[in-house]
Write an enzyme that holds these catalytic residues in place. Structure first.
Site, mmCIF file in Angstrom:
data_model
loop_
_atom_site.group_PDB
_atom_site.id
_atom_site.type_symbol
_atom_site.label_atom_id
_atom_site.label_comp_id
_atom_site.label_asym_id
_atom_site.label_seq_id
_atom_site.Cartn_x
_atom_site.Cartn_y
_atom_site.Cartn_z
ATOM 1 N N GLU A 132 -1.237 -8.372 4.308
ATOM 2 C CA GLU A 132 -1.887 -8.705 5.571
ATOM 3 C C GLU A 132 -1.436 -10.080 6.069
ATOM 4 O O GLU A 132 -0.862 -10.863 5.303
ATOM 5 C CB GLU A 132 -3.411 -8.708 5.361
ATOM 6 N N ASP A 168 -0.891 -5.137 12.976
ATOM 7 C CA ASP A 168 -0.957 -6.595 12.811
ATOM 8 C C ASP A 168 0.270 -7.144 12.089
ATOM 9 O O ASP A 168 0.275 -8.294 11.657
ATOM 10 C CB ASP A 168 -2.243 -7.002 12.076
ATOM 11 N N HIS A 183 1.569 -6.041 9.230
ATOM 12 C CA HIS A 183 1.615 -5.974 7.764
ATOM 13 C C HIS A 183 2.662 -4.969 7.301
ATOM 14 O O HIS A 183 2.955 -3.994 7.999
ATOM 15 C CB HIS A 183 0.230 -5.694 7.157
ATOM 16 N N ASP A 232 1.805 0.761 -2.456
ATOM 17 C CA ASP A 232 0.447 0.214 -2.526
ATOM 18 C C ASP A 232 -0.551 1.307 -2.880
ATOM 19 O O ASP A 232 -0.202 2.498 -2.917
ATOM 20 C CB ASP A 232 0.059 -0.472 -1.200
HETATM 21 C C1 GLP Z 1 -0.994 1.429 5.983
HETATM 22 C C2 GLP Z 1 0.013 1.319 4.818
HETATM 23 C C3 GLP Z 1 1.346 0.770 5.286
HETATM 24 C C4 GLP Z 1 1.733 1.443 6.588
HETATM 25 C C5 GLP Z 1 0.773 1.058 7.671
HETATM 26 C C6 GLP Z 1 1.044 1.769 8.996
HETATM 27 O O1 GLP Z 1 -2.036 0.550 5.958
HETATM 28 N N1 GLP Z 1 -0.441 0.585 3.700
HETATM 29 O O2 GLP Z 1 2.321 0.995 4.276
HETATM 30 O O3 GLP Z 1 3.015 1.023 6.973
HETATM 31 O O4 GLP Z 1 -0.561 1.241 7.285
HETATM 32 O O5 GLP Z 1 0.577 3.081 8.956
HETATM 33 P P1 GLP Z 1 0.938 4.164 10.048
HETATM 34 O O6 GLP Z 1 2.361 4.520 9.815
HETATM 35 O O7 GLP Z 1 0.014 5.313 9.783
HETATM 36 O O8 GLP Z 1 0.716 3.536 11.372
#
Ligand code: GLP
Length: 261
Positions: free
Chosen positions: A143, A136, A138, A67
């Site tokens: 989302e 959440d 995702h 992404d």
């Molecule tokens: C972000 C990314 C995701 C990631 C998530 C969790 O928004 N787009 O790919 O898995 O958040 O992030 P973290 O590992 O920092 O908790």
């Protein structure tokens, strides 16, 4: 879905790196899917150590990002392309030209999403996709409410995700872009092996839903239950809401030694 719960703090990264190393040993030109966020850092650090020791090479590998934020300037440190360069590309020996991401600065964002889907297909698809999970539920930036058959497209981030990610923008929620481009859930499900890592109690409910909840767009990660090859690496805090935790531990302890990830 294989659930591996680690008690040692750095074991999760080592085990996930083992799965990647094994793939690259069999298939040096493999296509990896790389995720941003703090969760995969332990994997990238471990891959970097192995490359530095000479026991692993990604020189022939390709990688696709999950992404990208829309509209962040090319030199913005939180642009995911720059984050992946710093956290992954610079630590291993992959050719930066073989690492691709959706173009969040394109004039034609829909066209950029279609081009990204074609690029993934043209390299033969993703062999192993690294994933984190949002609080959440995702995955990538899909989302709650995302179609479980979705493809790469523009999404609006929830205020929860923008609050979660504000820590990367000096704590300023308003500095977190409202829009992103993300591989869809349908795109992600086409990767041949999905490796999800999660740590900490903040992820415990999302992890419970992912592994044990009903499949629902309300918890997008539950779509992974439909995939035949998923490995979930957790620390004990992220695993703390799992109803069948003791079964997953017994299963892993009794796993035949010939059976890799
Ligand atoms: C972000 C990314 C995701 C990631 C998530 C969790 O928004 N787009 O790919 O898995 O958040 O992030 P973290 O590992 O920092 O908790």
């Amino acid at each position: 879905m294989e659930v591996v719960i680690s008690t040692a703090p750095d074991e999760t990264g080592k085990l996930a790196a083992d799965a990647i190393s094994e793939l690259l040993r069999r298939q040096p030109g493999a296509v990896l899917g790389v995720a941003t966020g703090s969760s995969p850092l332990i994997i990238y650090d471990e891959l970097g150590r192995r490359v530095a020791q000479g026991s692993l090479s990604l020189a022939r590998a390709h990688a696709f990002m999950l992404d990208e934020y829309v509209g962040l300037p090319a030199d913005h440190p939180q642009r995911y392309r720059n984050v992946i360069r710093e956290q992954f590309i610079d630590k291993v020996d992959i050719d930066p030209k073989q690492v691709y991401g959706p173009d969040g600065l394109a004039d034609d964002l829909a066209g950029a999403c279609e081009a990204y889907e074609r690029a993934i297909a043209d390299t033969g698809g993703i062999d192993l996709q690294i994933l984190g999970i949002g609080t959440d539920g995702h995955i990538a930036f899909n989302e709650p409410g995302s179609s479980l058959a979705s493809r790469t497209r523009i999404k609006t981030l929830t205020s929860q995700t923008r609050r979660d990610n504000a820590r990367f923008f000096g704590g300023d929620v308003d500095a977190v872009p409202l829009h992103c481009l993300t591989q869809g859930i349908g795109t992600i499900l086409e990767s041949r092996h999905l490796v999800l890592v999660a740590s900490g109690r903040r992820k415990a409910e999302a992890v419970h839903q992912l592994v044990e909840g009903p499949i629902s767009a309300m918890w997008p990660a539950t779509a992974l239950q439909l995939h035949p090859h998923v490995t979930v690496f957790l620390d004990t805090a992220a695993a703390s809401r799992l109803q069948l935790a003791s079964y997953y531990i017994e299963t892993y302890q009794g796993k035949p030694s010939w059976q890799g990830f």
